[in-house]
Design an enzyme around this catalytic site. Structure first.
Site, PDB file in Angstrom:
ATOM      1  CD  GLU A 268      -2.574   1.398   2.559  1.00  0.00           C
ATOM      2  OE1 GLU A 268      -3.738   1.787   2.585  1.00  0.00           O
ATOM      3  OE2 GLU A 268      -1.902   1.237   3.600  1.00  0.00           O
ATOM      4  CG  HIS A 341      -9.747  -2.193   5.431  1.00  0.00           C
ATOM      5  ND1 HIS A 341      -8.891  -2.390   4.365  1.00  0.00           N
ATOM      6  CD2 HIS A 341      -8.999  -1.635   6.400  1.00  0.00           C
ATOM      7  CE1 HIS A 341      -7.679  -1.980   4.678  1.00  0.00           C
ATOM      8  NE2 HIS A 341      -7.708  -1.514   5.915  1.00  0.00           N
ATOM      9  CG  ASP A 342      -8.437   1.813   4.982  1.00  0.00           C
ATOM     10  OD1 ASP A 342      -8.848   1.507   6.112  1.00  0.00           O
ATOM     11  OD2 ASP A 342      -7.263   1.641   4.597  1.00  0.00           O
TER      12      ASP A 342
END
Ligand code: TEU
Length: 593
Positions: A268, A341-342
């Site tokens: 990421e 999930h963000d």
């Protein structure tokens, strides 16, 4: 693209499914998902057909940031189960030919990790595991967060989650750096022992049999000299924390020591990552990562704060993907995701989650599975799950929503929550974290207890049970998309064919081709709730509005076999790919060979 040049890897041909364990399936009634809950759903994952599971952090953690604050890298959080549950999960996945990648969070630990506890106690061995600095006493007019005797923090960086990036510790008499929550102190990667600890921890997990890592904010691990040097130069701006001066040294060392081509690795990378850096991370002679998660498309519709929601333009979205698809072509591999999930739910963000929810969820799935790169599905995406109808600040649980909003309210940046509630509801990370919708029953079959975060009331309509019974559901459409990667007739062009945007300036349609040798896919997507007309230009036509170099023209099609490979409307689809009308959110993929 020429098939002779294909560099085959299993993870390029795979589809990844992301599981956020806290919200997936609860078996012990505490309202929090757990590992036995994932095991219970292994057949569901198998039926969907995914090849890899990415598991968000399941390690011991006080949960200041839902597991991204790790207190012990080599044990499992009690709420989620035991190491033996985790081993059963790995076996259950491998039995079904599904691989497992784990989340690697090594920019920071929890402040409850033994290393930090000892560092804070002044233990010489651990002091330099973290970044401790003196505050500034010479800053006139500093009005922010203060230490003793009006001391200002070592520099004026703010944390990602609002407030300053430094916290004063009374016992130590110094400040420690935390780019995220105050309970997430940053590790000091300058310290060789920290690197050793991380690498041997990674080796330990690999020996347990995992198939790779998703690496949290990996481009933050090298800090700028103003932080790492003892007689530092002038402080840099916060942007200096992205892709810092030794980043490729550290990631490269990790690549050499621990990683191999046989693992799925995805780093990421936050901030504005340059293509030079990107190629260094994932390029042929680069650091050794397989893929990156960049944020370019996640930042199109928003400002830096969670209450700054503006909406997006399709041409900007296409630009981002074209940039990455073309810049890494032949050099590195892309990851493709539209939510995680963000992030808010993709159908609410890029589609139409009211009137054309099913059509637009299918269209976005078509995009994801036909771009060049590995598709990542986030749990519930395969059901077309939507954002939650958040109303009040009390409805949220996420630090990245609560802290910045509360700070802004305290500081008067926001006058009252009602002014920003729609934007916050559109962007909050909690949209992704509401429990997975399994059934139309109470709490959507997620738990017998009280769920840790409210279940979306639309679970009565949108749930896995209903979707599995309905042949036209998003779920079955996803199964077909996933299966295409195993279909010998199209898998090579689908996975390895080069990407070319046919009509970059079109504000409503996204049309592109994928090409391998003489074979092509033509993908046409209507990103609006109205009818649209598509037309392939002729070679000799003045086609000012299309791409400068046409990857496909109408004349070529006559000589090719044409098959409609994918369509999200099953009735009345014409077979001629050169000219046709598209209904709202219609998606078509033609295979031309
Ligand atoms: O996220 C990095 C990160 O900065 C963003 O995802 C951020 O949360 C988003 O832009 C919204 O503002 C990673 C993890 O994915 C996230 O869950 C963690 O909270 C974060 O790192 C810290 O570990």
């Amino acid at each position: 693209m020429d098939s002779a040049d294909i560099d085959r890897q299993w993870w390029k041909e795979a589809v990844v499914y992301q599981i956020y364990p806290r919200s997936f399936n609860d078996t012990d009634g505490d309202g929090v998902g757990d590992i036995p809950g994932i095991i219970e759903k292994l057949d569901y994952l198998d039926e969907l057909g995914v090849d890899v599971i990415w598991l968000n952090p399941v390690y011991e953690s006080p949960n200041a940031d839902n597991g991204y604050d790790i207190a012990d890298y080599q044990s499992i959080m009690d709420e989620f189960g035991t190491m033996s549950d985790w081993e059963d999960l790995l076996d259950g996945l491998h039995d079904r030919d599904i691989k497992l990648i784990m989340d690697l969070v090594v920019n920071h630990t929890s402040d409850e990790h033994e290393w930090f506890v000892k560092s804070r106690e002044g233990d010489e061995e651990f002091r330099d595991y973290y970044i401790w600095r003196n505050g500034r006493t010479d800053v006139d007019g500093w009005t922010g967060h203060l230490g003793p005797d009006d001391e200002a923090p070592p520099n004026d960086w703010g944390s990602f989650f609002g407030g300053p990036a430094w916290e004063y510790d009374e016992d130590v008499g110094e400040w420690y750096l935390h780019l995220f929550d105050v309970k997430q102190p940053d590790l000091n990667w300058e310290n060789e022992e920290v690197r050793e600890e991380v690498f041997s921890m990674m080796e330990w997990w690999l020996e347990k049999g995992i198939d790779g890592f998703r690496m949290d904010v990996i481009n933050l691990i090298s800090k700028p000299p103003s932080v790492t040097e003892h007689n530092p130069p002038e402080p840099d701006g916060f942007d200096a924390t992205f892709d810092g001066p030794k980043i490729h040294e550290y990631v490269g060392e990790m690549g050499e020591r621990v990683l191999s081509d046989d693992l799925l690795t995805v780093g990421e990378v936050v901030g504005d990552v340059s293509m030079d850096d990107a190629r260094q991370y994932v390029g042929r002679d680069g650091d050794g990562l397989g893929m990156l998660f960049h944020f370019d498309h996640m930042l199109l519709d928003r400002g830096g704060d969670v209450w700054e929601y503006y909406g997006y333009d399709l041409t900007d979205l296409k630009d981002v993907f074209r940039h990455w698809q073309k810049s890494l072509e032949g050099e590195g591999w892309n990851s493709n995701y539209l939510n995680n999930h963000d992030q808010p739910r993709m159908v609410s963000r890029f589609g139409d989650d009211v009137e054309y929810r099913v059509e637009s969820a299918k269209l976005l799935g078509t995009l994801l599975h036909t771009l060049h790169g590995t598709p990542y599905i986030y749990q519930g995406e395969e059901l077309g799950m939507t954002n939650y109808p958040f109303e009040r600040l009390d409805d949220y649980q996420d630090v990245d929503t609560l802290n910045p909003v509360q700070n802004a309210l305290d500081e008067g940046v926001i006058e009252n929550f009602d002014d920003v509630k729609d934007s916050v509801a559109a962007l909050s990370r909690d949209n992704a974290r509401t429990p997975m919708q399994w059934t139309d029953e109470e709490h959507a079959g997620f738990t017998d207890g009280e769920p840790w975060l409210a279940v979306n009331p639309n679970h009565e309509e949108i749930n896995a049970d209903t979707a599995r019974e309905d042949d036209d559901s998003v779920f079955h459409y996803y199964r077909n998309l996933i299966a295409l990667r195993d279909d010998d007739d199209v898998s090579d062009v689908l996975v390895y064919g080069s990407y070319d945007d046919l009509w970059p300036s079109h504000t409503d349609l996204w049309a592109y081709t994928r090409t391998l040798d003489d074979e092509r896919l033509l993908v046409v997507l209507n990103f609006t709730s109205e009818d649209q007309q598509f037309r392939l230009p002729r070679e000799d036509e003045d086609h000012a509005t299309y791409a400068d170099e046409l990857p496909l023209h109408a004349g070529e099609v006559a000589d090719l076999d044409t098959e409609l490979l994918v369509s999200n409307y099953d009735e009345d689809v014409e077979s001629d790919p050169t000219e046709f009308a598209l209904r709202p959110w219609e998606a078509r993929v033609y295979h031309l060979s």
